[in-house]
Every structure is written in C-alpha cells, then in structure tokens.
Design a protein around this motif. Structure first.
Motif, PDB file in Angstrom:
ATOM      1  N   ARG A   1     -83.254  40.783 -19.014  1.00 22.45           N
ATOM      2  CA  ARG A   1     -83.485  39.407 -18.572  1.00 22.45           C
ATOM      3  C   ARG A   1     -82.237  38.819 -17.940  1.00 22.45           C
ATOM      4  NH1 ARG A   1     -84.162  36.250 -22.462  1.00 22.45           N
ATOM      5  NH2 ARG A   1     -84.232  37.613 -24.278  1.00 22.45           N
ATOM      6  N   MET A   2     -81.063  39.189 -18.455  1.00 23.24           N
ATOM      7  CA  MET A   2     -79.822  38.748 -17.828  1.00 23.24           C
ATOM      8  C   MET A   2     -79.710  39.318 -16.418  1.00 23.24           C
ATOM      9  SD  MET A   2     -76.885  37.184 -17.699  1.00 23.24           S
ATOM     10  CE  MET A   2     -76.240  36.752 -19.317  1.00 23.24           C
ATOM     11  N   ARG A   3     -80.012  40.604 -16.273  1.00 22.59           N
ATOM     12  CA  ARG A   3     -79.962  41.221 -14.950  1.00 22.59           C
ATOM     13  C   ARG A   3     -80.946  40.531 -13.998  1.00 22.59           C
ATOM     14  NH1 ARG A   3     -78.200  46.159 -13.557  1.00 22.59           N
ATOM     15  NH2 ARG A   3     -78.186  46.828 -15.743  1.00 22.59           N
ATOM     16  N   SER A   4     -82.130  40.252 -14.514  1.00 19.22           N
ATOM     17  CA  SER A   4     -83.149  39.602 -13.705  1.00 19.22           C
ATOM     18  C   SER A   4     -82.727  38.193 -13.313  1.00 19.22           C
ATOM     19  CB  SER A   4     -84.476  39.562 -14.476  1.00 19.22           C
ATOM     20  OG  SER A   4     -85.495  38.981 -13.716  1.00 19.22           O
ATOM     21  N   THR A   5     -82.052  37.490 -14.233  1.00 21.43           N
ATOM     22  CA  THR A   5     -81.582  36.134 -13.958  1.00 21.43           C
ATOM     23  C   THR A   5     -80.506  36.141 -12.881  1.00 21.43           C
ATOM     24  OG1 THR A   5     -82.086  35.414 -16.213  1.00 21.43           O
ATOM     25  CG2 THR A   5     -80.512  34.085 -14.967  1.00 21.43           C
TER      26      THR A   5
ATOM     27  N   ASP B   1     -80.082  38.419 -10.597  1.00 22.76           N
ATOM     28  CA  ASP B   1     -80.768  38.781  -9.360  1.00 22.76           C
ATOM     29  C   ASP B   1     -81.497  37.560  -8.782  1.00 22.76           C
ATOM     30  OD1 ASP B   1     -81.936  41.236  -7.660  1.00 22.76           O
ATOM     31  OD2 ASP B   1     -83.563  39.840  -8.088  1.00 22.76           O
ATOM     32  N   ALA B   2     -82.103  36.758  -9.653  1.00 27.65           N
ATOM     33  CA  ALA B   2     -82.840  35.580  -9.200  1.00 27.65           C
ATOM     34  C   ALA B   2     -81.911  34.573  -8.536  1.00 27.65           C
ATOM     35  CB  ALA B   2     -83.567  34.930 -10.375  1.00 27.65           C
ATOM     36  N   TYR B   3     -80.720  34.356  -9.115  1.00 28.91           N
ATOM     37  CA  TYR B   3     -79.809  33.388  -8.504  1.00 28.91           C
ATOM     38  C   TYR B   3     -79.340  33.868  -7.144  1.00 28.91           C
ATOM     39  CZ  TYR B   3     -76.372  29.993  -7.442  1.00 28.91           C
ATOM     40  OH  TYR B   3     -75.693  29.008  -6.776  1.00 28.91           O
TER      41      TYR B   3
ATOM     42  N   LEU C   1     -73.859  43.420  -5.981  1.00 25.78           N
ATOM     43  CA  LEU C   1     -73.374  42.180  -6.601  1.00 25.78           C
ATOM     44  C   LEU C   1     -73.985  41.987  -7.976  1.00 25.78           C
ATOM     45  CD1 LEU C   1     -73.502  39.722  -3.563  1.00 25.78           C
ATOM     46  CD2 LEU C   1     -71.498  40.874  -4.517  1.00 25.78           C
ATOM     47  N   VAL C   2     -75.261  42.304  -8.102  1.00 27.21           N
ATOM     48  CA  VAL C   2     -75.921  42.183  -9.412  1.00 27.21           C
ATOM     49  C   VAL C   2     -75.245  43.094 -10.424  1.00 27.21           C
ATOM     50  CG1 VAL C   2     -78.067  42.548 -10.688  1.00 27.21           C
ATOM     51  CG2 VAL C   2     -78.138  41.466  -8.435  1.00 27.21           C
ATOM     52  N   GLU C   3     -74.979  44.334 -10.024  1.00 25.65           N
ATOM     53  CA  GLU C   3     -74.334  45.275 -10.945  1.00 25.65           C
ATOM     54  C   GLU C   3     -72.931  44.813 -11.316  1.00 25.65           C
ATOM     55  OE1 GLU C   3     -75.630  47.824 -12.570  1.00 25.65           O
ATOM     56  OE2 GLU C   3     -77.508  47.172 -11.646  1.00 25.65           O
ATOM     57  N   GLY C   4     -72.189  44.317 -10.332  1.00 29.67           N
ATOM     58  CA  GLY C   4     -70.841  43.830 -10.618  1.00 29.67           C
ATOM     59  C   GLY C   4     -70.850  42.643 -11.562  1.00 29.67           C
ATOM     60  N   ALA C   5     -71.757  41.708 -11.327  1.00 28.82           N
ATOM     61  CA  ALA C   5     -71.847  40.538 -12.203  1.00 28.82           C
ATOM     62  C   ALA C   5     -72.260  40.945 -13.611  1.00 28.82           C
ATOM     63  CB  ALA C   5     -72.833  39.526 -11.625  1.00 28.82           C
ATOM     64  N   MET C   6     -73.148  41.916 -13.720  1.00 31.44           N
ATOM     65  CA  MET C   6     -73.571  42.391 -15.037  1.00 31.44           C
ATOM     66  C   MET C   6     -72.401  42.994 -15.806  1.00 31.44           C
ATOM     67  SD  MET C   6     -76.618  41.977 -16.276  1.00 31.44           S
ATOM     68  CE  MET C   6     -76.797  43.346 -17.438  1.00 31.44           C
ATOM     69  N   ARG C   7     -71.551  43.722 -15.132  1.00 30.75           N
ATOM     70  CA  ARG C   7     -70.401  44.340 -15.804  1.00 30.75           C
ATOM     71  C   ARG C   7     -69.490  43.283 -16.422  1.00 30.75           C
ATOM     72  NH1 ARG C   7     -68.283  49.299 -11.910  1.00 30.75           N
ATOM     73  NH2 ARG C   7     -70.220  50.512 -11.938  1.00 30.75           N
TER      74      ARG C   7
END
Length: 204
Positions: free
Chosen positions: A90-94, A96-98, A188-194
C-alpha cells in the motif's frame, strides 16, 4: 431555407468547470498577481459577465480552484492508502499514486505546492488551512499504519509531523522529476520506497 434548431445552452455547471479548468492552468503557470480575469474568461470561452456570475473576484476563483484540486489530490492518493494488500504494497501504491497525480495533473501540483507568492493575507491563511487539512486527512487515512509503525495516534502532533515529512519528501521528488522528465516513474517509486520504507541505514 432549411430551419435550424435552437442553440443548445450550456449548463451553469459546465461553464463553471470550463472557468476553473482555465484558471488552474493560468494561475499555475503565471501566478496570482500576473493573471487577469479577462484572460481566464478568454481561455474558458466565456464572457467576463458569465464568469462573475460564478466567481465575484479573482481571489474567490483562486481559492475555489485550490480547494477543488486539494480534494482531487486527497481522493486520488487516499484510494491507494486504504486499498487492499499489506502495508508495504500500500505504501508503494501510495507513492505511485502521488507521482501519477504529479504527472497527469502538473498544473494542480504546481498550484498546490509551488505557487505560494500571492502576498495576500486571506490567500495565505486559506492556503495554510488547506495544507493542514490535507495533512490531517492523510494522517487519518494512514491511521492504522501510523499506530503499528510508531505507536502514535494519528491525531497526535508528531503523527502529523511525520505525514508532513512524507508529503514534502514526495513532492520534492516530483519537483525534481519536472526538471528531469526522462527518469521513469517506476525508478522514482523504487527510490522513494528505499528511503521511506527500508531506510537509509537499513539497505536491503
């Protein structure tokens, strides 16, 4: 001579939408002071008289557009926050949504986060209120995750501070992305998740 049917009169709600959409683009690109109601009316394809029927002043129009776009943003991201799946997904999805919001509605993102030079006390007050309401709304949506991760009630000031960090961080990346549009969103999603999930001190 063939008769022509009566012209279809546009509904008031449709005209209002044309005005707010035109105002969003122009306010976001030029700022409040450099924008005139005349150019918004021209871009919307309506007369100034029609525009005044819906918005009595430029300030009222700006505030209405900001409120409208903030609601769109919270609904856009909120659907992902409260979606199905474990917290990590859900964090990854959030995230990605932003980034999807920033990509698909760049004018809305700029108006909500970049355009803060109005130099008008009422606008500053409303803008701050919008920001605080957005933070509280996201904190409430993240309520269960905030309790599980930090042991905090989502209404506590520290919880809101953590949400501010999340929002500001993601928007900082979105601003960077505008300057580097060749970067794939997935990277960007992967980087933010890290950073946001794993942490700088705990690389996977």
């Amino acid at each position: 001579m063939a008769e022509t049917g009566p012209k279809t009169r546009m509904r008031g709600s449709a005209r209002k939408t044309l005005i707010t959409e035109a105002a969003l683009e122009i306010f976001a690109s030029k700022g409040y002071h450099a924008t005139s109601l005349g150019e918004i009316a021209k871009a919307a394809g309506v007369t100034r008289t029609v525009m005044y029927d819906h918005f009595p002043s430029k300030r009222v129009l700006l505030l209405a557009v900001m409120q409208e776009q903030n609601t769109v943003l919270v609904e856009y991201v909120g659907a992902r926050i409260t979606g199905a799946g474990p917290p990590r997904e859900r964090m990854r999805s959030t995230i990605d949504a932003y980034f999807s919001f920033a990509q698909s509605r760049p004018a809305a993102r700029r108006l909500l986060f970049d355009r803060t030079d109005e130099d008008d006390p009422e606008i500053r007050t409303v803008r701050q209120g919008i920001r605080e309401s957005r933070t509280r709304a996201v904190a409430a949506l993240l309520g269960n995750d905030i309790r599980a991760a930090f042991g905090l009630d989502p209404s506590e000031p520290m919880a809101e501070a953590m949400v501010e960090l999340l929002i500001a961080g993601l928007d900082g990346v979105a601003q960077w992305w505008e300057r580097h549009p060749d970067m794939p969103k997935s990277a960007l999603v992967e980087g933010a998740m890290r950073v946001l999930w794993t942490g700088l001190g705990n690389p996977e």
